[in-house]
Each structure stands twice: as structure tokens, then as C-alpha cells.
Design a protein around this motif. Structure first.
Motif, PDB file in Angstrom:
ATOM      1  N   ILE A 214     -58.917 -27.933  60.115  1.00  0.00           N
ATOM      2  CA  ILE A 214     -57.731 -28.925  59.691  1.00  0.00           C
ATOM      3  C   ILE A 214     -56.868 -29.054  61.191  1.00  0.00           C
ATOM      4  O   ILE A 214     -56.272 -28.138  61.529  1.00  0.00           O
ATOM      5  CB  ILE A 214     -56.780 -28.591  58.673  1.00  0.00           C
ATOM      6  N   ARG A 215     -56.849 -30.165  61.602  1.00  0.00           N
ATOM      7  CA  ARG A 215     -56.251 -30.575  62.797  1.00  0.00           C
ATOM      8  C   ARG A 215     -54.566 -31.102  62.593  1.00  0.00           C
ATOM      9  O   ARG A 215     -54.478 -31.761  61.574  1.00  0.00           O
ATOM     10  CB  ARG A 215     -56.763 -31.663  63.837  1.00  0.00           C
ATOM     11  N   PRO A 216     -53.597 -30.833  63.552  1.00  0.00           N
ATOM     12  CA  PRO A 216     -52.317 -31.450  63.120  1.00  0.00           C
ATOM     13  C   PRO A 216     -52.468 -32.975  63.006  1.00  0.00           C
ATOM     14  O   PRO A 216     -51.906 -33.466  62.083  1.00  0.00           O
ATOM     15  CB  PRO A 216     -51.589 -31.008  64.401  1.00  0.00           C
ATOM     16  N   TYR A 217     -53.537 -33.414  64.074  1.00  0.00           N
ATOM     17  CA  TYR A 217     -53.623 -35.223  64.061  1.00  0.00           C
ATOM     18  C   TYR A 217     -54.291 -35.465  62.487  1.00  0.00           C
ATOM     19  O   TYR A 217     -53.992 -36.605  62.170  1.00  0.00           O
ATOM     20  CB  TYR A 217     -54.573 -35.427  64.994  1.00  0.00           C
ATOM     21  N   ASP A 218     -54.804 -34.560  61.731  1.00  0.00           N
ATOM     22  CA  ASP A 218     -55.359 -35.061  60.265  1.00  0.00           C
ATOM     23  C   ASP A 218     -54.296 -35.299  59.428  1.00  0.00           C
ATOM     24  O   ASP A 218     -54.402 -35.808  58.392  1.00  0.00           O
ATOM     25  CB  ASP A 218     -56.172 -33.829  59.965  1.00  0.00           C
ATOM     26  N   LEU A 219     -53.125 -34.954  59.673  1.00  0.00           N
ATOM     27  CA  LEU A 219     -51.984 -35.237  58.593  1.00  0.00           C
ATOM     28  C   LEU A 219     -51.832 -36.765  58.748  1.00  0.00           C
ATOM     29  O   LEU A 219     -51.308 -37.271  57.728  1.00  0.00           O
ATOM     30  CB  LEU A 219     -50.612 -34.655  59.160  1.00  0.00           C
ATOM     31  N   ARG A 220     -52.060 -37.358  59.912  1.00  0.00           N
ATOM     32  CA  ARG A 220     -51.902 -39.073  60.141  1.00  0.00           C
ATOM     33  C   ARG A 220     -53.091 -39.472  59.224  1.00  0.00           C
ATOM     34  O   ARG A 220     -52.753 -40.359  58.533  1.00  0.00           O
ATOM     35  CB  ARG A 220     -51.964 -39.081  61.531  1.00  0.00           C
ATOM     36  N   HIS A 221     -54.152 -38.820  59.180  1.00  0.00           N
ATOM     37  CA  HIS A 221     -55.182 -39.218  58.385  1.00  0.00           C
ATOM     38  C   HIS A 221     -54.894 -39.166  56.720  1.00  0.00           C
ATOM     39  O   HIS A 221     -55.152 -39.946  55.859  1.00  0.00           O
ATOM     40  CB  HIS A 221     -56.330 -38.273  58.676  1.00  0.00           C
ATOM     41  N   ALA A 222     -53.918 -38.021  56.653  1.00  0.00           N
ATOM     42  CA  ALA A 222     -53.703 -37.848  55.020  1.00  0.00           C
ATOM     43  C   ALA A 222     -52.535 -38.950  54.683  1.00  0.00           C
ATOM     44  O   ALA A 222     -52.779 -39.526  53.873  1.00  0.00           O
ATOM     45  CB  ALA A 222     -53.088 -36.394  54.903  1.00  0.00           C
ATOM     46  N   PHE A 223     -51.817 -39.316  55.731  1.00  0.00           N
ATOM     47  CA  PHE A 223     -50.901 -40.570  55.350  1.00  0.00           C
ATOM     48  C   PHE A 223     -51.812 -41.603  54.885  1.00  0.00           C
ATOM     49  O   PHE A 223     -51.307 -42.572  53.669  1.00  0.00           O
ATOM     50  CB  PHE A 223     -49.996 -40.507  56.564  1.00  0.00           C
ATOM     51  N   ALA A 224     -52.875 -42.049  55.936  1.00  0.00           N
ATOM     52  CA  ALA A 224     -53.439 -43.251  55.463  1.00  0.00           C
ATOM     53  C   ALA A 224     -54.092 -43.059  54.058  1.00  0.00           C
ATOM     54  O   ALA A 224     -54.347 -44.155  53.405  1.00  0.00           O
ATOM     55  CB  ALA A 224     -54.716 -43.314  56.591  1.00  0.00           C
ATOM     56  N   THR A 225     -54.745 -41.947  53.872  1.00  0.00           N
ATOM     57  CA  THR A 225     -55.552 -41.456  52.516  1.00  0.00           C
ATOM     58  C   THR A 225     -54.542 -41.998  51.355  1.00  0.00           C
ATOM     59  O   THR A 225     -55.091 -42.756  50.539  1.00  0.00           O
ATOM     60  CB  THR A 225     -55.844 -39.849  52.671  1.00  0.00           C
ATOM     61  N   LEU A 226     -53.325 -41.294  51.239  1.00  0.00           N
ATOM     62  CA  LEU A 226     -52.398 -41.551  50.437  1.00  0.00           C
ATOM     63  C   LEU A 226     -51.835 -43.063  50.215  1.00  0.00           C
ATOM     64  O   LEU A 226     -51.786 -43.706  49.085  1.00  0.00           O
ATOM     65  CB  LEU A 226     -51.129 -40.499  50.324  1.00  0.00           C
ATOM     66  N   ALA A 227     -51.724 -43.587  51.260  1.00  0.00           N
ATOM     67  CA  ALA A 227     -51.310 -44.923  51.201  1.00  0.00           C
ATOM     68  C   ALA A 227     -52.239 -45.844  50.851  1.00  0.00           C
ATOM     69  O   ALA A 227     -52.034 -46.694  49.795  1.00  0.00           O
ATOM     70  CB  ALA A 227     -50.630 -45.302  52.639  1.00  0.00           C
ATOM     71  N   LEU A 228     -53.443 -45.925  51.500  1.00  0.00           N
ATOM     72  CA  LEU A 228     -54.660 -46.754  50.772  1.00  0.00           C
ATOM     73  C   LEU A 228     -55.113 -46.486  49.427  1.00  0.00           C
ATOM     74  O   LEU A 228     -55.270 -47.387  48.816  1.00  0.00           O
ATOM     75  CB  LEU A 228     -55.780 -46.606  51.891  1.00  0.00           C
ATOM     76  N   ASP A 229     -55.168 -45.204  49.124  1.00  0.00           N
ATOM     77  CA  ASP A 229     -55.619 -44.765  47.713  1.00  0.00           C
ATOM     78  C   ASP A 229     -54.565 -45.473  46.630  1.00  0.00           C
ATOM     79  O   ASP A 229     -54.937 -45.556  45.277  1.00  0.00           O
ATOM     80  CB  ASP A 229     -55.916 -43.358  47.662  1.00  0.00           C
ATOM     81  N   ALA A 230     -53.237 -45.518  47.208  1.00  0.00           N
ATOM     82  CA  ALA A 230     -52.276 -45.783  46.343  1.00  0.00           C
ATOM     83  C   ALA A 230     -52.035 -47.392  46.004  1.00  0.00           C
ATOM     84  O   ALA A 230     -51.448 -47.875  45.483  1.00  0.00           O
ATOM     85  CB  ALA A 230     -50.901 -45.203  46.608  1.00  0.00           C
ATOM     86  N   GLY A 231     -52.938 -47.926  46.939  1.00  0.00           N
ATOM     87  CA  GLY A 231     -53.290 -49.490  46.907  1.00  0.00           C
ATOM     88  C   GLY A 231     -52.088 -50.236  47.856  1.00  0.00           C
ATOM     89  O   GLY A 231     -51.717 -51.487  47.767  1.00  0.00           O
ATOM     90  N   ALA A 232     -51.744 -49.295  48.732  1.00  0.00           N
ATOM     91  CA  ALA A 232     -50.730 -49.925  49.849  1.00  0.00           C
ATOM     92  C   ALA A 232     -51.584 -50.974  50.590  1.00  0.00           C
ATOM     93  O   ALA A 232     -52.754 -50.913  50.896  1.00  0.00           O
ATOM     94  CB  ALA A 232     -50.103 -48.833  50.843  1.00  0.00           C
ATOM     95  N   ASP A 233     -50.622 -52.072  51.069  1.00  0.00           N
ATOM     96  CA  ASP A 233     -51.176 -53.114  51.859  1.00  0.00           C
ATOM     97  C   ASP A 233     -51.712 -52.710  53.395  1.00  0.00           C
ATOM     98  O   ASP A 233     -50.999 -51.697  53.867  1.00  0.00           O
ATOM     99  CB  ASP A 233     -50.189 -54.089  52.163  1.00  0.00           C
ATOM    100  N   ILE A 234     -53.043 -52.972  53.549  1.00  0.00           N
ATOM    101  CA  ILE A 234     -53.768 -52.353  54.880  1.00  0.00           C
ATOM    102  C   ILE A 234     -52.664 -52.723  56.067  1.00  0.00           C
ATOM    103  O   ILE A 234     -52.624 -51.960  56.917  1.00  0.00           O
ATOM    104  CB  ILE A 234     -55.068 -52.868  54.952  1.00  0.00           C
ATOM    105  N   ASN A 235     -52.334 -54.062  56.170  1.00  0.00           N
ATOM    106  CA  ASN A 235     -51.557 -54.696  57.195  1.00  0.00           C
ATOM    107  C   ASN A 235     -50.310 -53.674  57.366  1.00  0.00           C
ATOM    108  O   ASN A 235     -49.887 -53.406  58.607  1.00  0.00           O
ATOM    109  CB  ASN A 235     -51.328 -56.036  56.951  1.00  0.00           C
TER     110      ASN A 235
END
Length: 372
Positions: free
Chosen positions: A287-308
Motif C-alpha cells: 500500500i503506497r501513501p499515494y493509494d490514499l488518493r485512490h481510496a478517496f476516489a473509491t469512496l466518492a464514486l461508489d457513494a454516487g458523487a458527481d465525477i466532475n
């Protein structure tokens, strides 16, 4: 060796040195003192570390080698700090192989062979491509500036590596890293999960308290040089607010300027602290520190957040970048697709087993998982 100024000339600053192979004095002239100093520093390094690189230089055309053009490119771009260190680090193997070559003599074969030799020595393909990209950028710049008659690498395509895609940390893993990490690592985890900024000197480690506006509920961030706006405003979520308030109560009275700090000083790298936190947490997968950024995208997109909106918060100028680089994070959407298939009455001979709901841990998150 030294730098000599000769007023009244088009290129008044001259760097001169004694060739350790021939014993003759050689020189090179520059229009600016900055470029002369950059070249002078490179010659000093070569005299100390690569004296053989001066062999037969009297037969080489002046001003046309890879080493000379790249040195001018770095000087003109004004790389500083960690960017300069990383650029020079990646350039070293390129210059060792092609530094003395004339620009006009470079071919696609040289690039492919460099990639092959790099990977044979254990260097990852993406890293080797990054090294070549600096060379290609330098030659493109030199062509635009009229320093070389023609860029021999224009239009040349070479095999590209595929980016390594690792599953982002789950909220359970993030909580374990939080519990095992030092206070500055805890802040990195929280900001990475809640804000999605680039974890490194370009963004997160440069975040400062004067740019946090709790009244307006935004963090003003000087973004990485990725072609977008120099600054972007990131909303402070309800879940992040108490963390920022608690940190500010500690840092601001103590005169701390940077949000990520350790022993009262800004942090330049979290490599060691991150590795120790993973070890103490008992996490063995990469797990890289940069993967935290991926986790943010994971949670946001999976929760239905607007991609823009997600792309804007992450500093992407093109929303398709989110889909391109974070395809693997849309687990909930993929699951929703398979769950949409109605039950098919097939006789299996046994009753289907019960699959328990996924456990997401108790890490506090600003985004709520969509109910299936």
C-alpha cells in the motif's frame, strides 16, 4: 576550472576547464550566468565521478551532445528542490549511456535498447519510460529554442508500460494504519481519505495553515504542476472539520505553518514513517501513501458523487482522467450491475449459502456507502 565573464559578447559567460584525458584547456560559452553555473556544476561532477567522459571530446562537435542540451534544458526550466533531485536522479542513467552522443545521431533503436537494458537490470518499465521522457522533453525544448537543427525523436513511438494498479486501502486498513502510525502519518491518512490530494511534496506536504479557512469551509491548495489552475479550493467535509480544528489548536499557538509536521518541522518525506506504520499494523500487502488518493476516489464514486466534482477536487482538468486511472475503484457500480440480474430458477441440488454483508470497518468517512 572557473566561470569567466567577457563583457560585450553575445555569450559573455565562459566556462573553462582542463580535460583530464588530453590535458588541454576547453571551454563553453553561455548567454546567462545561470546556465553557465549549471554547466559548470555538471563539469565539476564529471571531473570527480566520470573523468572518462572527457575522452575524445576534441573530436565531438560543441553544443550538440545530449549532456549539453539536457543541462541547458534543466537550467532554463528552473527545477528546484525535490523536483530537481528527482530529475537529476532519473537523468543519470540516461547520460551514462547517451550523454556523449550527438543529438542528430539518436534513433528509435537507442531508446528501445535503453528500455531493454534498464528492465534487464531490474528497473520497472514505467520508471525507464519516465527517464526517457525527460530526455524527450529536453530535446523538444531545444528544438523550440532553435538550439538544435532538428529533433531526431519527433514521431518516434516506443512500447509503453502499463501503470501498476493496486487496490486502494480499505477503510479497515486505513484505520489500522492510523492506530499504528505517528501523529504526522495519522494526518496524512485522514487528509488523503477525506481530501484526495496528491500525497507528496507537490501538494499534501506543502499544505499550510494560512490557507485553511474554517469559516468558509475550504482549504486553498497550491496544486501540482499538472496543467491546471495554480490554486484550487477544496471543501472541508463535516467529518474532516473536527480533525482540522484539533490540529489547529495544537499547531497554530506553537507557530507551526505546515499541516504535516514532525517534531515542529515541516515534513519532506513520509517514506520511513509510512513503512513503519504498515509493519506495526501488520499489513503485508503493498500500500503506497499515494493509494490514499485512490481510496478517496473509491469512496466518492461508489457513494454516487458527481465525477466532475471528484475530478475538480483531485486537481484533474479532465474528468475522464478519473475513469482512466481509477477504473478499479468503482466496485459498487460493478456490483450493482451484476445484482440487477433477476434470480434464475436453476436446480442446483443444494440451497444457496448466505453471504454476509461486507465489513467496512469503523474508520470515520465523509461518504456513505450506497445501500444495495
Amino acid at each position: 576550472m572557473a566561470i569567466q565573464k567577457r563583457p560585450g559578447r553575445t555569450k559573455p559567460y565562459r566556462v573553462y576547464w582542463n580535460n583530464p584525458t588530453t590535458g588541454k584547456r576547453e571551454s563553453r560559452s553561455f548567454e546567462t550566468l545561470r546556465n553557465a553555473r549549471i554547466f559548470n556544476a555538471d563539469v565539476l561532477r564529471r571531473l570527480k565521478e566520470e573523468p572518462d567522459s572527457f575522452a575524445d571530446t576534441e573530436d565531438e562537435p560543441t553544443g550538440g551532445t545530449v549532456r549539453e542540451i539536457v543541462a541547458l534544458y534543466i537550467a532554463a526550466k528552473g527545477f528546484k528542490g525535490i523536483n530537481l533531485v528527482n530529475t537529476l536522479h532519473h537523468l543519470k542513467p540516461v547520460l551514462e549511456v547517451m550523454g556523449k552522443r550527438e543529438i542528430a545521431s539518436l534513433t528509435r533503436h537507442d531508446l528501445v535498447r535503453f528500455l531493454s537494458d534498464q528492465m534487464a537490470s531490474g528497473v520497472k518499465q514505467l520508471t525507464a519510460h519516465r527517464r526517457l521522457s525527460i530526455l524527450r522533453s529536453g530535446l523538444a525544448w531545444a528544438s523550440e529554442q532553435g538550439l538544435i537543427a532538428e529533433n531526431p525523436l519527433v514521431g518516434i513511438k516506443i512500447p509503453k508500460g502499463k501503470p501498476l494498479k493496486l487496490p486502494p486501502p480499505t477503510t479497515t486498513e486505513a484505520a489500522r494504519i492510523m492506530q499504528a502510525g505517528q501523529p504526522h502519518i495519522q494526518r496524512v491518512v485522514i487528509l488523503g481519505m477525506y481530501v484526495g490530494v496528491r500525497v507528496g511534496p507537490s501538494e499534501m506536504l506543502s499544505m499550510q495553515w494560512p490557507n485553511v479557512d474554517m469559516d468558509r469551509g475550504i482549504i486553498r491548495l497550491k496544486g501540482a504542476n499538472k496543467g491546471g489552475d495554480a490554486w484550487r479550493d477544496i471543501p472541508i467535509s463535516t467529518a474532516l472539520r473536527p480533525h482540522l480544528a484539533a490540529w489547529a489548536a495544537i499547531d497554530i499557538p506553537a507557530g507551526m505553518t505546515h499541516i504535516i509536521n514532525y517534531n515542529g518541522k515541516p515534513v519532506k518525506s513520509i517514506k520511513t514513517g509510512w513503512r513503519k506504520a504498515l509493519q506495526r499494523a501488520g499489513i503485508t500487502r503493498r500500500i503506497r501513501p499515494y493509494d490514499l488518493r485512490h481510496a478517496f476516489a473509491t469512496l466518492a464514486l461508489d457513494a454516487g458523487a458527481d465525477i466532475n466534482a471528484v475530478a475538480a477536487n483531485m486537481g484533474h482538468t479532465d474528468p475522464t482522467m478519473v475513469l482512466k486511472h481509477y477504473q478499479h475503484v468503482k466496485e459498487a457500480m460493478r456490483r450493482e450491475a451484476v445484482e440487477s440480474i433477476p434470480e434464475i430458477p436453476l436446480e442446483l441440488g443444494t440451497s444457496p449459502g448466505h453471504i454476509p454483508d461486507a465489513f467496512y470497518g469503523d474508520f470515520p468517512c465523509a461518504h456513505t456507502k450506497k445501500q444495495q
